[in-house]
Design a protein around this motif. Structure first.
Motif, PDB file in Angstrom:
ATOM      1  N   SER A 211       2.889  -0.535   7.191  1.00 35.24           N
ATOM      2  CA  SER A 211       3.252  -1.624   8.094  1.00 35.24           C
ATOM      3  C   SER A 211       2.419  -2.869   7.798  1.00 35.24           C
ATOM      4  O   SER A 211       2.928  -3.993   7.888  1.00 35.24           O
ATOM      5  CB  SER A 211       3.117  -1.127   9.534  1.00 35.24           C
TER       6      SER A 211
ATOM      7  N   SER B  26       3.838  -6.573   6.488  1.00 33.76           N
ATOM      8  CA  SER B  26       3.565  -7.870   7.116  1.00 33.76           C
ATOM      9  C   SER B  26       2.825  -8.804   6.173  1.00 33.76           C
ATOM     10  O   SER B  26       2.435  -9.914   6.556  1.00 33.76           O
ATOM     11  CB  SER B  26       2.722  -7.687   8.372  1.00 33.76           C
TER      12      SER B  26
ATOM     13  N   HIS C 286      -0.240  -8.157   4.770  1.00 34.51           N
ATOM     14  CA  HIS C 286      -1.710  -8.128   4.900  1.00 34.51           C
ATOM     15  C   HIS C 286      -2.334  -7.100   3.977  1.00 34.51           C
ATOM     16  O   HIS C 286      -1.707  -6.105   3.644  1.00 34.51           O
ATOM     17  CB  HIS C 286      -2.122  -7.742   6.329  1.00 34.51           C
TER      18      HIS C 286
ATOM     19  N   ILE D 278      -2.475  -6.010  12.966  1.00 36.67           N
ATOM     20  CA  ILE D 278      -1.357  -6.314  12.054  1.00 36.67           C
ATOM     21  C   ILE D 278      -0.391  -7.302  12.720  1.00 36.67           C
ATOM     22  O   ILE D 278       0.021  -8.294  12.147  1.00 36.67           O
ATOM     23  CB  ILE D 278      -0.620  -5.011  11.665  1.00 36.67           C
ATOM     24  N   LYS D 279      -0.100  -7.024  14.011  1.00 33.02           N
ATOM     25  CA  LYS D 279       0.885  -7.796  14.748  1.00 33.02           C
ATOM     26  C   LYS D 279       0.429  -9.236  14.972  1.00 33.02           C
ATOM     27  O   LYS D 279       1.191 -10.185  14.808  1.00 33.02           O
ATOM     28  CB  LYS D 279       1.066  -7.110  16.114  1.00 33.02           C
TER      29      LYS D 279
END
Ligand code: ADP
Length: 468
Positions: free
Chosen positions: A329, A333, A335, A367-368
């Motif tokens: 995930s 994104s 990262h 992450i978000k």
């Protein structure tokens, strides 16, 4: 508030002071008469043992001087030597009286002493003059009586001056006795008033202390009642949430099942746009189920009936596994995700499943909330003694990001239920951090946050380490 604490400080001081003042006043009340009596007794002794006998001695000397002159007169008139003998015996008695007098007046100060010295000197000079006259006695004719010379009269004058001085000394001493007794009376009255005032203030203070104690007791009751009410409210809220979530979870599960049937084509083939809609429906259902699960966890953690274990857990391994779960995930994104393991193989006394849940929340947030291509770092290690939230051995996991950071005034708020920062545009429901912190605290640890706005944030999960 200020005046109250000021009063309390003063009140405590007065509380200690008043009994001390009462005791001191009572002791003084007992001591004052003793001290004054002793002072008065000394003065009385001076009057009785010195001044009065001295005055008697002076009268005696005056009498003896008169007897000497009458004996001498007899001798000079009759030339009878028996008169001379009688004169000499009175002279001897006078000398003895002079000796006694000089020891007595020594206790009575300078004035009587000076007069007694003068009296003695004049009397001695008179006697010397007389002895000379007696030796040359043959030439003395009647009418020229030497014993009545100026020296004799001066000696008599000195005796009466001495008597006055002794009367003065006695008066002064009587005055001093009266003054001391007056002083004692006033002191006793003053000390009595002081003791009374201290006793009254002690009584007042003890009443005040009793009132304060009663107030404190009432406040304690009130706090206990409020606590019990809060516990009841938490319990009923937990019951409500459990009931509602249970009731909502089942139909949602059923709806997801039906959507799945459609997705699988069991009710006929779907067009590509229908497939997209059904996928959207299922995403929404999963989102709602997640929220329900979070709410359930939160209410159980709040009510304290979320079971947690305390077992030795190799944290480096566990963290590595969680990081691997989120690698995909993070990459999606854009990262980078880096893990730093400490060589000291930290072991925490904790519940592995709950730690996974907390770390999952922290990593998902990092992450978000990190925009663009950011960097996320995870580090595990033993913390030196004194660095943790409380004394003891601590293991901690740091999750850092290069996201927007959190302002100091928001750092507590983000741990409250349903609190999201205004500038946050990413979807979420504001429960993850509050559940994570509650869990961490249930595990005997905590979560803290360090951050610099515009630079990023580091969330630190503290867990009790295995005692070394
Ligand atoms: P959610 O993420 O579902 O909104 P959380 O309780 O996990 O709920 O987070 C609460 C709020 O804290 C978030 O809405 C966000 O504003 C802020 N926050 C959480 N983690 C980060 C982070 N790593 N960087 C910046 N802000 C964050």
């Amino acid at each position: 508030m200020h005046t109250r604490s000021g009063f309390n400080g003063g009140g405590r001081a007065a509380e200690l002071l008043s009994p001390a003042v009462i005791v001191l006043a009572l002791v003084a009340l007992l001591l004052v008469p003793v001290v004054i009596q002793r002072e008065v007794a000394e003065i009385r002794a001076e009057i009785q043992d010195a001044a009065d006998p001295a005055r008697t001695a002076v009268t005696n000397i005056q009498y003896l001087l008169a007897r000497q002159t009458s004996s001498l007169r007899g001798f000079f008139i009759s030339r009878d030597s028996s008169y001379l003998e009688s004169y000499r015996s009175f002279a001897v008695r006078e000398r003895e009286a002079q000796d006694r007098l000089s020891t007595l007046v020594r206790r009575l100060g300078n004035d009587p002493l000076a007069h007694s010295v003068e009296l003695r000197a004049l009397s001695e000079r008179w006697h010397m003059e007389l002895e000379l006259d007696l030796r040359e006695g043959a030439g003395v004719g009647p009418g020229e009586i030497p014993f009545e010379s100026g020296l004799y009269l001066e000696a008599l004058g000195a005796a009466s001056r001495l008597d006055e001085a002794l009367a003065r000394a006695t008066r002064e001493r009587r005055d001093a006795i009266e003054a001391a007794e007056r002083r004692a009376r006033w002191l006793q009255v003053g000390l009595g008033v002081l003791a009374l005032a201290a006793a009254l203030s002690t009584a007042w203070l003890s009443r005040r202390v009793q009132r304060l104690a009663a107030e404190a007791e009432a406040r304690r009751h009130e706090a206990e009642r409020a606590l019990a009410e809060t516990a009841r409210a938490v319990e009923s809220k937990a019951r409500l949430i459990r009931g509602v979530t249970h009731d909502v979870k089942n139909p949602l599960g059923a709806a997801d099942g039906y959507a799945e049937l459609l997705e699988m084509g069991l009710k006929g083939d779907l067009t590509p746009s229908q497939v997209k809609v059904v996928a959207g429906i299922r995403r929404s259902i999963h989102g709602a189920l997640e929220i329900i699960q979070d709410l359930l966890d939160l209410s159980r953690a709040e009510a304290g009936d979320l079971p947690v274990e305390h077992r030795p857990v190799r944290l480096d391994r566990l963290v590595e596994e969680v990081v691997e779960e989120y690698r995909g995930s993070a990459a999606a994104s854009g990262h980078t995700l880096q893990l730093a393991l400490s060589p000291d193989r930290p072991i925490a006394l904790t519940d592995g499943a709950r730690v996974r849940q907390i770390l999952g929340n922290l990593l998902a947030n990092a992450i978000k909330y990190t925009p663009g291509t950011g960097h996320i770092g995870v580090a595990v290690g033993l913390e030196p003694n004194g660095a943790g939230p409380r004394p003891g051995r601590w293991v901690c996991v740091r999750v850092s990001d290069t996201g927007p950071g959190i302002r100091p005034e928001d750092r507590d708020r983000i741990f409250e239920e349903f609190q999201r920062l205004a500038e946050t545009t990413v979807r979420g429901h504001g429960l993850g951090l509050s559940i994570s912190r509650r869990l961490a605290r249930l595990l005997g640890g905590d979560i803290t946050v360090e951050s610099e706005v515009g630079q990023g944030s580091t969330f630190v999960l503290w867990l009790p380490g295995e005692p070394g």
